[in-house]
Each structure stands twice: as C-alpha cells, then as structure tokens.
Write a protein that holds these residues in place. Structure first.
Motif, PDB file in Angstrom:
ATOM      1  N   ASN A 117       3.133  -6.713  13.749  1.00  0.00           N
ATOM      2  CA  ASN A 117       3.792  -7.533  13.399  1.00  0.00           C
ATOM      3  C   ASN A 117       3.812  -9.089  14.500  1.00  0.00           C
ATOM      4  O   ASN A 117       4.716  -9.873  13.599  1.00  0.00           O
ATOM      5  CB  ASN A 117       5.232  -6.736  12.839  1.00  0.00           C
ATOM      6  CG  ASN A 117       4.956  -6.355  11.471  1.00  0.00           C
ATOM      7  OD1 ASN A 117       3.799  -6.270  10.692  1.00  0.00           O
ATOM      8  ND2 ASN A 117       5.811  -4.911  11.558  1.00  0.00           N
ATOM      9  N   ASN A 203      -8.356  -0.511  -0.214  1.00  0.00           N
ATOM     10  CA  ASN A 203      -7.012  -0.118   0.461  1.00  0.00           C
ATOM     11  C   ASN A 203      -6.261   1.365   0.357  1.00  0.00           C
ATOM     12  O   ASN A 203      -6.024   1.473  -1.062  1.00  0.00           O
ATOM     13  CB  ASN A 203      -5.881  -0.832  -0.056  1.00  0.00           C
ATOM     14  CG  ASN A 203      -5.807  -2.211   0.977  1.00  0.00           C
ATOM     15  OD1 ASN A 203      -5.699  -1.954   1.679  1.00  0.00           O
ATOM     16  ND2 ASN A 203      -4.723  -3.255  -0.214  1.00  0.00           N
ATOM     17  N   ARG A 205      -3.136   3.593   0.277  1.00  0.00           N
ATOM     18  CA  ARG A 205      -1.876   3.842   0.159  1.00  0.00           C
ATOM     19  C   ARG A 205      -1.041   4.846   0.744  1.00  0.00           C
ATOM     20  O   ARG A 205      -0.129   4.641   0.711  1.00  0.00           O
ATOM     21  CB  ARG A 205      -2.043   4.213  -1.224  1.00  0.00           C
ATOM     22  CG  ARG A 205      -0.260   3.961  -2.052  1.00  0.00           C
ATOM     23  CD  ARG A 205      -0.344   4.269  -4.415  1.00  0.00           C
ATOM     24  NE  ARG A 205      -1.198   5.531  -4.363  1.00  0.00           N
ATOM     25  CZ  ARG A 205      -0.931   6.597  -4.596  1.00  0.00           C
ATOM     26  NH1 ARG A 205       0.271   6.827  -4.167  1.00  0.00           N
ATOM     27  NH2 ARG A 205      -1.852   7.356  -5.007  1.00  0.00           N
ATOM     28  N   GLN A 206      -1.590   6.107   0.631  1.00  0.00           N
ATOM     29  CA  GLN A 206      -0.918   7.082   1.269  1.00  0.00           C
ATOM     30  C   GLN A 206      -1.403   8.300   2.456  1.00  0.00           C
ATOM     31  O   GLN A 206      -2.822   8.613   1.890  1.00  0.00           O
ATOM     32  CB  GLN A 206       0.166   8.373   0.324  1.00  0.00           C
ATOM     33  CG  GLN A 206       0.627   8.917   0.512  1.00  0.00           C
ATOM     34  CD  GLN A 206       2.094  10.357  -0.769  1.00  0.00           C
ATOM     35  OE1 GLN A 206       2.656   9.841  -1.366  1.00  0.00           O
ATOM     36  NE2 GLN A 206       0.576  10.722  -1.328  1.00  0.00           N
ATOM     37  N   ASP A 257      -5.140   3.057  -3.508  1.00  0.00           N
ATOM     38  CA  ASP A 257      -5.069   2.740  -4.606  1.00  0.00           C
ATOM     39  C   ASP A 257      -5.521   2.260  -6.049  1.00  0.00           C
ATOM     40  O   ASP A 257      -5.575   2.344  -6.779  1.00  0.00           O
ATOM     41  CB  ASP A 257      -4.985   0.932  -4.139  1.00  0.00           C
ATOM     42  CG  ASP A 257      -4.006   0.641  -3.428  1.00  0.00           C
ATOM     43  OD1 ASP A 257      -2.790   1.213  -3.155  1.00  0.00           O
ATOM     44  OD2 ASP A 257      -3.644  -0.961  -2.687  1.00  0.00           O
ATOM     45  N   ARG A 376      -3.303  -3.762   9.204  1.00  0.00           N
ATOM     46  CA  ARG A 376      -3.777  -2.341   7.960  1.00  0.00           C
ATOM     47  C   ARG A 376      -4.575  -1.527   8.511  1.00  0.00           C
ATOM     48  O   ARG A 376      -4.093  -0.461   7.588  1.00  0.00           O
ATOM     49  CB  ARG A 376      -4.460  -2.730   6.232  1.00  0.00           C
ATOM     50  CG  ARG A 376      -3.798  -1.644   5.413  1.00  0.00           C
ATOM     51  CD  ARG A 376      -2.890  -1.660   4.162  1.00  0.00           C
ATOM     52  NE  ARG A 376      -2.450  -0.758   3.261  1.00  0.00           N
ATOM     53  CZ  ARG A 376      -1.158  -0.953   3.293  1.00  0.00           C
ATOM     54  NH1 ARG A 376      -0.184  -1.400   2.925  1.00  0.00           N
ATOM     55  NH2 ARG A 376      -1.290   0.004   2.155  1.00  0.00           N
ATOM     56  N   THR A 395       3.559   6.278   3.165  1.00  0.00           N
ATOM     57  CA  THR A 395       2.556   5.577   2.659  1.00  0.00           C
ATOM     58  C   THR A 395       2.427   5.019   3.309  1.00  0.00           C
ATOM     59  O   THR A 395       2.929   4.466   4.547  1.00  0.00           O
ATOM     60  CB  THR A 395       3.389   4.753   1.477  1.00  0.00           C
ATOM     61  OG1 THR A 395       4.141   3.782   1.744  1.00  0.00           O
ATOM     62  CG2 THR A 395       3.328   5.862   0.252  1.00  0.00           C
ATOM     63  N   ASP A 397       2.501   1.390   3.193  1.00  0.00           N
ATOM     64  CA  ASP A 397       3.506   0.255   3.078  1.00  0.00           C
ATOM     65  C   ASP A 397       5.274   1.073   3.464  1.00  0.00           C
ATOM     66  O   ASP A 397       5.393  -0.422   4.548  1.00  0.00           O
ATOM     67  CB  ASP A 397       4.187  -0.406   1.479  1.00  0.00           C
ATOM     68  CG  ASP A 397       3.081  -0.520   0.973  1.00  0.00           C
ATOM     69  OD1 ASP A 397       2.209  -1.472   1.237  1.00  0.00           O
ATOM     70  OD2 ASP A 397       2.896  -0.226  -0.698  1.00  0.00           O
ATOM     71  N   GLU A 398       5.955   1.864   3.730  1.00  0.00           N
ATOM     72  CA  GLU A 398       6.829   2.242   4.785  1.00  0.00           C
ATOM     73  C   GLU A 398       6.349   2.146   6.339  1.00  0.00           C
ATOM     74  O   GLU A 398       6.931   1.376   6.650  1.00  0.00           O
ATOM     75  CB  GLU A 398       6.365   4.227   4.996  1.00  0.00           C
ATOM     76  CG  GLU A 398       6.945   4.544   4.195  1.00  0.00           C
ATOM     77  CD  GLU A 398       7.372   6.140   3.345  1.00  0.00           C
ATOM     78  OE1 GLU A 398       8.136   6.550   4.051  1.00  0.00           O
ATOM     79  OE2 GLU A 398       6.574   6.510   2.846  1.00  0.00           O
ATOM     80  N   GLU A 400       3.901  -0.032   7.305  1.00  0.00           N
ATOM     81  CA  GLU A 400       3.932  -1.729   7.652  1.00  0.00           C
ATOM     82  C   GLU A 400       5.442  -2.529   7.985  1.00  0.00           C
ATOM     83  O   GLU A 400       5.289  -3.824   8.181  1.00  0.00           O
ATOM     84  CB  GLU A 400       3.052  -2.744   6.865  1.00  0.00           C
ATOM     85  CG  GLU A 400       1.516  -1.629   6.481  1.00  0.00           C
ATOM     86  CD  GLU A 400       0.828  -2.964   6.162  1.00  0.00           C
ATOM     87  OE1 GLU A 400      -0.167  -3.471   6.296  1.00  0.00           O
ATOM     88  OE2 GLU A 400       1.470  -3.090   4.825  1.00  0.00           O
ATOM     89  N   ALA A 401       6.002  -1.741   6.931  1.00  0.00           N
ATOM     90  CA  ALA A 401       7.570  -1.811   6.538  1.00  0.00           C
ATOM     91  C   ALA A 401       8.258  -1.795   8.307  1.00  0.00           C
ATOM     92  O   ALA A 401      10.106  -1.976   8.002  1.00  0.00           O
ATOM     93  CB  ALA A 401       7.806  -2.283   5.454  1.00  0.00           C
ATOM     94  N   SER A 403       9.749   0.913   8.321  1.00  0.00           N
ATOM     95  CA  SER A 403      10.968   1.559   7.616  1.00  0.00           C
ATOM     96  C   SER A 403      11.237   3.465   7.690  1.00  0.00           C
ATOM     97  O   SER A 403      11.240   4.172   8.111  1.00  0.00           O
ATOM     98  CB  SER A 403      11.005   1.810   5.900  1.00  0.00           C
ATOM     99  OG  SER A 403       9.598   2.362   5.613  1.00  0.00           O
TER     100      SER A 403
END
Length: 417
Positions: A117, A203, A205-206, A257, A376, A395, A397-398, A400-401, A403
């Motif tokens: 990031n 991609n 996803r999980q 995905d 990714r 995930t 997304d978790e 990359e963010a 979180s």
C-alpha cells in the motif's frame, strides 16, 4: 531502437539473474534498456555484479551504495530495477518514486500488504510506471495454458489443484527463505502460485487454510551442486544449520469470484518422494497446466476422447501467437513445448520482463503485472496465513484493506512499516 537507461538495485543472487536476463535481451536484438549503474549496500556485491556486467554486456556499469547519490550522478537514469531482499522493497520503491524513477520490482512487491500500500501511494503521487516481475506467466507454456482456458476447451472451470511437496529438512536455496521477517518460502515461492492462479482463473475472493512449521531445524545442503549457479557465491556464508521462524506447510481452499474452487497445498517439509501437480477441471474435461521453465506441454483430457498434448493442442487455439520478444527468445510464435535448460529459460523470462518495462516507458503503455495485481497476489498468500492463525475464512479484501493483519503485525513491526 532507443534504449532507456536502467540501474539494478540489489546485487545479490536475484540481481545476478536479472543481469543474465539483460544479456539474453541484448543478444535478441530487441533490447529496450541499457544498464548504466548497479547499487547495493554491500560494495563487494555491487562490484561483483559490475564486473560480471562488463564481461557479459561489454561495458562496466557505475557502482553505487545508495540511490540518492546514484540519482545525482546520473541524471539520464530513468528506471530502477529492484532486486533487493523483499523486506526492503517498500523503502527502495518509495525512494525511487520520490526521485522520479520508473520501477520494475521483483516479486513479492513488498513483504507485507502494508508495504504494498505504501508503494502504491508513492507511485500514484509520482505518476511513474510500476511493473512487478512475475516471470511465470510469461512462459510460453503458461501463455498456451491460458489460451486453451480462454478458448473454453475444458468448458466452464470448476476446480483447481495446485499441490507440491518436497525439501525435507534442507535449507531451501538460502537461509532467509525460512525467516518470517525476511520472507519465508511460502510467501517467496507462494506469490508465484498466487499469480498463476489469478492469471488462469481471475481474482480469488476468500481463503480458508491451515499452516504449520514442521521442521524445527534446517541444514545446509551437503554440496554446492544443490544451488543454482547464480546463488553459488553465498554458499560459503551459509551456516551449517538454522532454526526457521517461517511456516513450511500450507493447505488451503480458495474461492474465486468466478465460482471456481481451488485447493492449494505447499508442503516444504516432505521427506522421501517429492510430488507436484497443477490441474484445472471444467465442465468438459481437464487441463494439466504447462511446465514453467521446463517446456513441458500442457495436457488436455476431454470426456470421451484420447489425451491431447504437444502440437495437437494448437488446433484448439488457431489464433494463439506469442508476442515478438517471446517468439524471438524461444524460437517460435506457436509453441506447444520447448527444450531449453532451466537456467536458460529463466534468463529468457527475465529478459521479457526487462524488455517490457523499457517498451512501456518508450511507448507510454501499461505493464502487464502492475502494482494492483502484485498486491492482490500477496493478499492471497496473507489471506491463507491469516486464516491459519485465526482459524476462519479470510477474504482478500480484508487483507488489502488491512482490516485484519494479525499475522503481518510482527513483520510490519520488524520493518517499522
């Protein structure tokens, strides 16, 4: 063709491999870059690489131990090729972007997602190009595998298996590949697996995974012959044994995905018989993926038909052609296999990456593997590590963010990210 001035930053084993790639590129007659400098904190490493460059390329690049002084001394320099240890990628890339350079960065893009990031933020601010050196997908057998999948030869993909086992209790290449804070083998090698899964199937996803460290002690290989030529200079520095801190085993289920399910197992503590397989199953048949740096043909099995391999595969993809640089290096634009030694194939794939970054600067085009893709790929690895720690699906997304980043926390603290 105009050549863009380039510097290699990081003059160890990977820097040496990139130099061999530059030699392949020069010999192809399609070179887009010109090595004018090398840089490393270890002056002996930098001088070794510069001496080797003089013999291979016909001119000795200038030697530096820091990027800022290199930038001041060489105003014509445009591209930084980062081949340092992964833990320093974020620092080197940030510095390179701040100084106004385009960047080719070896995989993994950074040692953690937070490092990625930071690199992406620095790139966005600079407006310069970022290419991640993911060489596996550039192999002609990977290109053919992808073309066959895109042509629907196995129908709609259902399931992927990526399984490998080997290594026992031996140090794998060099000791740092067993140090969690420097880049364990499941990340250093696993990011290749992640990139190929994304390349073939889109991609992820999980991930739901289990991880282990089975071997408490790893031992120096008995002879130099176990190391590739480009890592030979550091064999004598290797201790007789080490205590690993990075995991050596990963077993995971991946959801994409597209709906495809994947089973990724990497077992680097396997004694006895080694094992490896890469297979994709679909609604009409299965595809054994082509061999990277081995030239082994993909193998197609369609329900009710005999096994198909080699040149017969090309009938399913009449529009398949390799690009100019790959065709030149591998001697053909429609290849279903090739017979080139591993080390030579490795050099050629690195040459393609180096060609591309130069061509992108010259033409104003975007690299195939940008920073978003590079992040990714790392997120897929860390989703598996995080899942193994938390014992729940995680995930991408978790990750990359940021979180959830309990697994990465120790590494981020070590590097003060």
């Amino acid at each position: 063709m105009e050549k863009i001035p380039l510097a290699i930053v990081g003059c160890g084993g990977m820097g040496g491999r990139h130099l061999l790639g530059l030699k392949e590129l020069l010999d192809s007659g399609l070179s887009t870059v010109d090595l004018i400098a090398v840089c490393d904190l270890r002056l002996d490493n930098a001088n070794r690489l510069a001496d080797n460059a003089a013999g291979l390329l016909g001119r000795r690049p200038q030697v530096f131990t820091d990027i800022a002084s290199m930038a001041r001394s060489l105003p014509e320099l445009q591209i930084i090729d980062i081949t340092t240890e992964a833990g320093s990628h974020h620092k080197v890339a940030e510095t390179a972007f701040e100084l106004g350079f385009h960047v080719l960065c070896e995989k993994p893009l950074a040692l953690t997602v937070r490092g990625c990031n930071r690199i992406l933020q620095a790139q966005q601010k600079s407006g310069k190009l970022l290419s991640v050196a993911e060489n596996y997908r550039r192999d002609p057998m990977a290109r053919l595998t992808k073309a066959l999948l895109d042509a629907g030869v196995i129908g709609s993909p259902y399931m992927l298996f990526d399984i490998s086992a080997g290594a026992g209790n031996q140090i794998i290449i060099l000791p740092w590949r067993h140090d969690k804070n420097v880049g364990g083998i499941l990340l250093d090698g696993g990011v290749h697996n992640a990139d190929m899964m994304h390349y073939y199937l889109g991609n992820a996803r999980q991930v739901y995974a289990s991880t282990r460290r089975w071997e408490a002690v790893r031992y120096k290989p008995a002879s130099r012959s176990s190391l590739s030529d480009f890592y030979q200079p550091w064999y004598d520095e290797m201790p007789d044994s080490i205590q690993p801190t990075a995991e050596d085993t990963l077993v995971s289920v991946i959801h994409f995905d597209s709906g495809v399910i994947g089973q990724w197992t990497a077992f680097y503590a396997a004694h006895g018989k080694g094992f490896g397989a890469g297979l994709i199953y679909g609604s009409k048949g299965s595809l054994h993926v082509g061999g990277i740096r081995s030239g082994v043909t993909p193998v197609l099995n369609i329900d009710g038909k005999e096994e198909i391999r080699g040149d017969a595969l090309l009938d399913f993809v009449p529009g398949f052609h390799l690009d100019e640089i790959t065709s030149r290096l591998f001697n053909g634009d429609r290849l279903a296999s090739y017979q080139i030694p591993f080390a030579a194939a490795d050099r050629k794939l690195l040459a393609i990456e180096l060609y591309e970054i130069g061509a992108c600067v010259l033409k104003g085009t975007a690299p195939e593997v940008n920073g978003i893709i590079g992040r990714r790929d790392i997120a897929l690895c860390y989703a598996a590590f995080e899942s193994g720690l938390l014992n729940r699906p995680v995930t991408l997304d978790e990750i990359e963010a940021e979180s959830t980043s309990q697994y990465e926390a120790e590494i981020n603290s070590f590097w003060k990210i």
